[in-house]
Design a protein around this motif. Structure first.
Motif, mmCIF file in Angstrom:
data_model
loop_
_atom_site.group_PDB
_atom_site.id
_atom_site.type_symbol
_atom_site.label_atom_id
_atom_site.label_comp_id
_atom_site.label_asym_id
_atom_site.label_seq_id
_atom_site.Cartn_x
_atom_site.Cartn_y
_atom_site.Cartn_z
ATOM 1 N N UNK B 226 0.828 -1.235 -0.063
ATOM 2 C CA UNK B 226 0.098 -0.114 0.037
ATOM 3 C C UNK B 226 0.872 1.155 0.026
ATOM 4 N N UNK B 227 0.525 2.225 -0.707
ATOM 5 C CA UNK B 227 1.223 3.504 -0.898
ATOM 6 C C UNK B 227 0.113 4.625 0.226
ATOM 7 N N UNK B 228 0.889 5.143 1.348
ATOM 8 C CA UNK B 228 0.010 5.741 2.012
ATOM 9 C C UNK B 228 -0.411 7.201 1.192
ATOM 10 N N UNK B 229 -1.484 7.563 1.893
ATOM 11 C CA UNK B 229 -1.892 8.938 1.478
ATOM 12 C C UNK B 229 -1.335 10.068 2.212
ATOM 13 N N UNK B 230 -0.460 10.813 1.833
ATOM 14 C CA UNK B 230 0.157 11.386 2.819
ATOM 15 C C UNK B 230 -0.459 12.649 3.385
ATOM 16 N N UNK B 231 -1.515 13.111 2.952
ATOM 17 C CA UNK B 231 -2.167 14.304 3.411
ATOM 18 C C UNK B 231 -2.687 13.783 4.844
ATOM 19 N N UNK B 232 -3.042 12.504 4.881
ATOM 20 C CA UNK B 232 -3.600 12.117 6.197
ATOM 21 C C UNK B 232 -2.751 12.109 7.427
ATOM 22 N N UNK B 233 -1.155 12.111 7.072
ATOM 23 C CA UNK B 233 -0.387 12.255 8.146
ATOM 24 C C UNK B 233 0.233 13.468 8.202
ATOM 25 N N UNK B 234 0.117 14.457 7.430
ATOM 26 C CA UNK B 234 0.959 15.755 7.548
ATOM 27 C C UNK B 234 0.040 16.650 6.752
ATOM 28 N N UNK B 235 -0.278 17.740 7.483
ATOM 29 C CA UNK B 235 -1.350 18.913 6.888
ATOM 30 C C UNK B 235 -0.586 19.552 5.740
ATOM 31 N N UNK B 236 0.629 19.795 5.727
ATOM 32 C CA UNK B 236 1.269 20.606 4.591
ATOM 33 C C UNK B 236 1.808 19.934 3.454
ATOM 34 N N UNK B 237 0.950 19.041 2.920
ATOM 35 C CA UNK B 237 1.032 18.139 1.886
ATOM 36 C C UNK B 237 0.341 18.587 0.698
#
Lengths: 396, 396
Positions: B226-237
């Protein structure tokens, strides 16, 4: 946290958006059919039927990996060869495939050639009134845009003032023929005069100065008016072309640059334009539409539609008492503001549900621009409003 | 007379062209079928059948002036709404139309967001090995690209070295997940670690630092990776996406940016990305293909094709004695050069009609990259050649 350049640009863009919002507000009050929007150059005309057929033929005939795949950053070789051949046939030039660089519209092509040529601090000369984006394109590469004042009232090129502005930093001259916003076409004598000055100055300064001829409206000329092909009159000419208007495909982002062998350092220019296309993030012009337009090089949108609009709008506004430049090309009408401040006039027009653009946006205050790539109905609805507006002005 | 920046770039481009010419030379000597080109990431796979149908449906169903006309610089509102909905459905996010900016491929999107964010002199951090164009994109906006050394042998993100390179000038971090050239996927724990460091540093420095996640290979992962969806882990994405690989449409230049509401100054970012799309000369993503991909958001190219190639190439090269990073995503195989200088290895490979790319192009000497988006036949032909090459190396 946005960049400083973008901060400034965002303010300008808010002004455009404000006008757009104002249009929506007026439509809500008076009804959409009563608001006459002459502000946006979005052709109200479908592409020729042959374009749809060409797209489907490409999908049916060619391998999908070819149609949708990467190609040379400058475009498909066969497409570029066909474009060269078509230009040669029409204008008596002798370009080959290698002289053509397919681009993401004329805007993409202009940015590619500026990336190719410009060092920070270089000067680019253009003539008022001019397409406002030139200022942004110059700023993309930290060049300074030098503006030659408008030649009033004919809006031809003011060559004397032009010559006075050429300096050792001058790297390029952008001309737009036919011109947005005036609809004026520069005839061959003017181009020859421009070329003579440039050749003299090149010699004097020991520099190359390139003409960048921005020609999205080349096919949109009326009657027997001819748009000179500038490469025939001046070696250091780069032509930027777009199918946006000729085939009514502005959303498809498809055009090309012509870089002649005769241009100084042409081999480097051609190589650098290829690399610039890649690194500016275009990578290439879109593929399917590249192949499709190559099948439609002899076609063009129904110019009669624009011509009728042109006559109706020009005659109507002249009758209403406005002073208009008779346009030989493009789909813009350039009108002298009857008030000293054209912003005041634009605001008064808004009260009559007429949306028009202040000339200051084109580096030329005191005038306004109307587009006539609208439906004839819009013009019909607008003419009595313009009359009423002019009556109101007389009372003041 | 070309610009100084382009002079340098033209030299680099000549090296690529030289390799291309070398391929043609070898093909002339040994026959095209005997030259195995692993250098270019051009998918050897047609788009799903539904893409052709979608294009024709758009042409049949929608008004031509809509299909081929100008739209909002950020793209059609309905297309953006569908894209947002599709991301939300797949990743549990909650984006709206306004968070999506359609772009001219991922390359166009990256340039738009860099234009939006970067002031000259800003620093952008990335991780070796990295897609070489990042250097050019940073240079387009006079930013400095700061490279975190590779984490050998796993080629994950070296977070300690990363943290040490964050300065008050750091404006953005580009990551490429799955990675070109390694095929490595960064798992969720790595992303969480990256986000923690960034949050800490943002607080310390009082600056916003944006992750720009370049994700053209998001759909190209194998097995249950799975490729993580980074907006879920860091706001400034900011996410940059492309349909080039997911739908095998690299020539069509179509992708999008995601700018979440949670990002600092998101309203300005969204507004500035819209303006940047215009003034960088893209104007908009191409129109017809925009509408077509919106009908194919649940489709993807036949990943089994790549998976089989992946197994065959990985197993074959490993058996031949080469040390390869097992790729979880994309269509690249990253191989340790058996010679200290990978250039020497690349040249020896050429003698065996094998075209591969030196790792130095990706900021990581001592390695080479092979693409496996080629025909299976190419891999079959290549494997005995790699064996012969490794035998020859043993003799030295």
């Amino acid at each position: 946290m946005i960049s400083n350049k973008m901060k400034t640009l965002l303010v300008g863009s808010s002004a455009i958006r404000a006008m757009f919002e104002e249009g929506k507000r007026l439509a809500a009050i008076y009804g959409e059919e009563n608001v006459c929007d002459f502000s946006l150059g979005n052709p109200n005309l479908p592409p020729p039927e042959s374009v749809k057929k060409a797209i489907i033929d490409v999908l049916d005939e060619d391998e999908p990996t070819l149609v949708h795949g990467y190609m040379n950053n400058s475009g498909y070789e066969d497409v570029r060869a066909k474009v060269a051949e078509s230009i040669n046939k029409r204008f008596g030039t002798s370009f080959a495939e290698k002289n053509i660089v397919m681009s993401v519209g004329a805007a993409g092509g202009l940015n590619v050639i500026l990336k190719t040529l410009i060092n920070p601090g270089d000067e680019i000369i253009t003539f008022a009134p001019f397409f406002g984006e030139y200022r942004n394109y110059a700023s993309n590469f930290d060049a300074q845009l030098i503006v030659v004042p408008a030649s009033i009232p004919d809006f031809q090129l003011n060559l004397e003032e032009f010559e006075a502005r050429i300096t050792p930093k001058t790297k390029a001259v952008i001309i737009n023929n036919p011109n947005n916003p005036t609809g004026v076409v520069y005839p061959v004598e003017t181009i020859i005069g421009l070329a003579e000055i440039l050749r003299k100055k090149q010699k004097e300064l020991g520099n190359d100065i390139y003409i960048i001829s921005d020609e999205p409206y080349r096919e949109l000329v009326y009657g027997d008016v001819e748009v000179p092909y500038i490469t025939k009159y001046y070696d250091n000419t780069i032509v930027g072309y777009s199918f946006s208007k000729s085939l009514s495909l502005p959303g498809e982002r498809i055009g090309y640059l012509v870089i002649p062998d005769e241009a100084a350092d042409s081999e480097d220019l051609i190589g650098a334009a290829n690399v610039a296309t890649r690194i500016l993030g275009y990578v290439s012009a879109p593929s399917l539409i590249q192949r499709a337009v190559a099948k439609c090089l002899d076609e063009k949108a129904d110019i009669n539609f624009y011509d009728k609009n042109r006559q109706m709008l020009y005659n109507g506004l002249t009758e209403a008492g406005l002073e208009c430049i008779y346009p030989d090309g493009a789909f813009y009408l350039w009108v002298k503001s009857p008030l000293e401040s054209e912003f005041e006039f634009v605001n008064m027009a808004k009260e009559h549900q007429l949306l028009i653009v202040p000339g200051t946006s084109f580096g030329c205050p005191g005038y306004v621009r109307l587009v006539y790539c609208v439906s004839p109905k819009t013009i019909e609805t607008a003419l009595p409003k313009f009359k009423a507006l002019m009556e109101e002005l007389k009372k003041h």
